[in-house]
Design a protein around this motif. Structure first.
Motif, PDB file in Angstrom:
ATOM      1  N   THR A 196      -8.816  -1.676   3.696  1.00 47.65           N
ATOM      2  CA  THR A 196     -10.049  -2.186   4.280  1.00 47.65           C
ATOM      3  C   THR A 196      -9.778  -3.546   4.918  1.00 47.65           C
TER       4      THR A 196
ATOM      5  N   SER B  33     -12.227  -6.783   5.967  1.00 46.43           N
ATOM      6  CA  SER B  33     -13.588  -7.322   5.901  1.00 46.43           C
ATOM      7  C   SER B  33     -14.108  -7.645   7.296  1.00 46.43           C
TER       8      SER B  33
ATOM      9  N   GLU C 127     -12.735   6.042  -1.461  1.00 43.92           N
ATOM     10  CA  GLU C 127     -12.224   4.872  -2.189  1.00 43.92           C
ATOM     11  C   GLU C 127     -12.356   3.596  -1.361  1.00 43.92           C
ATOM     12  N   GLN C 128     -12.040   3.671  -0.080  1.00 46.10           N
ATOM     13  CA  GLN C 128     -12.089   2.478   0.767  1.00 46.10           C
ATOM     14  C   GLN C 128     -13.535   2.056   1.041  1.00 46.10           C
TER      15      GLN C 128
ATOM     16  N   ALA D  73     -16.035   2.609  -0.974  1.00 44.44           N
ATOM     17  CA  ALA D  73     -16.501   2.053  -2.243  1.00 44.44           C
ATOM     18  C   ALA D  73     -16.049   0.600  -2.382  1.00 44.44           C
ATOM     19  N   GLU D  74     -14.816   0.324  -1.989  1.00 45.58           N
ATOM     20  CA  GLU D  74     -14.307  -1.044  -2.065  1.00 45.58           C
ATOM     21  C   GLU D  74     -15.105  -1.977  -1.156  1.00 45.58           C
ATOM     22  N   LEU D  75     -15.386  -1.526   0.071  1.00 44.80           N
ATOM     23  CA  LEU D  75     -16.144  -2.359   1.008  1.00 44.80           C
ATOM     24  C   LEU D  75     -17.570  -2.606   0.520  1.00 44.80           C
TER      25      LEU D  75
ATOM     26  N   GLY E  93     -18.606  -2.466  -2.576  1.00 48.35           N
ATOM     27  CA  GLY E  93     -18.657  -3.002  -3.924  1.00 48.35           C
ATOM     28  C   GLY E  93     -19.225  -2.021  -4.936  1.00 48.35           C
TER      29      GLY E  93
ATOM     30  N   THR F 169     -18.603   1.988  -7.104  1.00 48.45           N
ATOM     31  CA  THR F 169     -17.566   2.875  -7.629  1.00 48.45           C
ATOM     32  C   THR F 169     -17.456   4.080  -6.692  1.00 48.45           C
ATOM     33  N   PRO F 170     -16.290   4.700  -6.616  1.00 43.01           N
ATOM     34  CA  PRO F 170     -16.150   5.892  -5.770  1.00 43.01           C
ATOM     35  C   PRO F 170     -17.132   7.005  -6.165  1.00 43.01           C
TER      36      PRO F 170
END
Length: 151
Positions: free
Chosen positions: A91, A93, A129-130, A132-134, A136, A138-139
Motif C-alpha cells: 500500500t 498512503s 489484505e491491502q 484492510a491495511e489501508l 485500518g 481486519t481482512p
C-alpha cells in the motif's frame, strides 16, 4: 526475340511471403478472444474483478488507485534485501495530490499459483489484505469470506 526478364532484387523491408511462396501466417486467435489477451492483461482483469467485488460492500474504494506491478522494487532509503518472503502486494498512503494506492505484484503471485482459479483466489486475498491495511480493519471485516478455503 524477347529477352528474359531478370528476377527482381528483394526489396528491403518486411517479407510478404515465406520461401515456399505462401503468405505470412496470421494471428492464432482474433483479438476479442481471451487467448489473445496477454498474461499481464489477464492478471489486471483479476485485480479489477476483485476490486469490483469489494466496491459493492465498500464504496469508498472508488477513491483508491489499484495498480499492478511486475515485481516489488527495493530502491527506497533504508530498503535492502533480507530473508523475508517476497511481498505479493503493498500500500501507498494518500499524498497531498494523489489518492491512496494498493499495489499487487504480478510475478510473485503467478509463481505461487498453478491455474487461473487459484490465481484469482490469491489475487483477491492480496487485495483484501491491502485494503484492510489501508482502512485500518481486519481482512475478515473487509471480506467476510476471507480465509475460507476456495479450493
Amino acid at each position: 526475340m524477347d529477352k528474359p526478364v531478370p528476377p527482381r532484387a528483394a526489396a528491403p523491408g518486411p517479407r510478404r511471403r515465406d520461401r515456399h511462396g505462401r503468405g505470412m501466417r496470421g494471428p492464432i486467435a482474433p483479438p476479442q478472444v481471451p487467448l489473445a489477451a496477454s498474461r499481464a492483461d489477464a492478471f489486471a482483469d483479476l485485480v479489477q474483478d476483485s476490486v469490483e467485488r469489494l466496491e459493492r460492500r465498500w464504496p469508498q474504494l472508488a477513491d483508491i488507485d489499484f495498480l499492478v506491478l511486475e515485481v516489488p522494487r527495493l530502491d527506497g532509503p533504508g530498503q535492502a534485501w533480507n530473508d523475508e518472503a517476497v511481498p505479493l502486494g503493498g500500500t501507498i498512503s494518500a499524498g497531498e495530490d494523489r489518492p491512496a494506492r494498493v499495489v499487487v505484484y504480478r510475478r510473485p503471485v503467478e509463481i505461487r499459483t498453478k491455474g487461473r482459479d487459484e490465481r484469482a483466489a490469491l489475487v483477491h486475498e492480496v487485495v483484501v489484505e491491502q485494503v484492510a491495511e489501508l482502512l485500518g480493519l481486519t481482512p475478515e471485516t473487509v471480506d467476510p469470506r476471507y480465509g475460507e478455503d476456495q479450493g
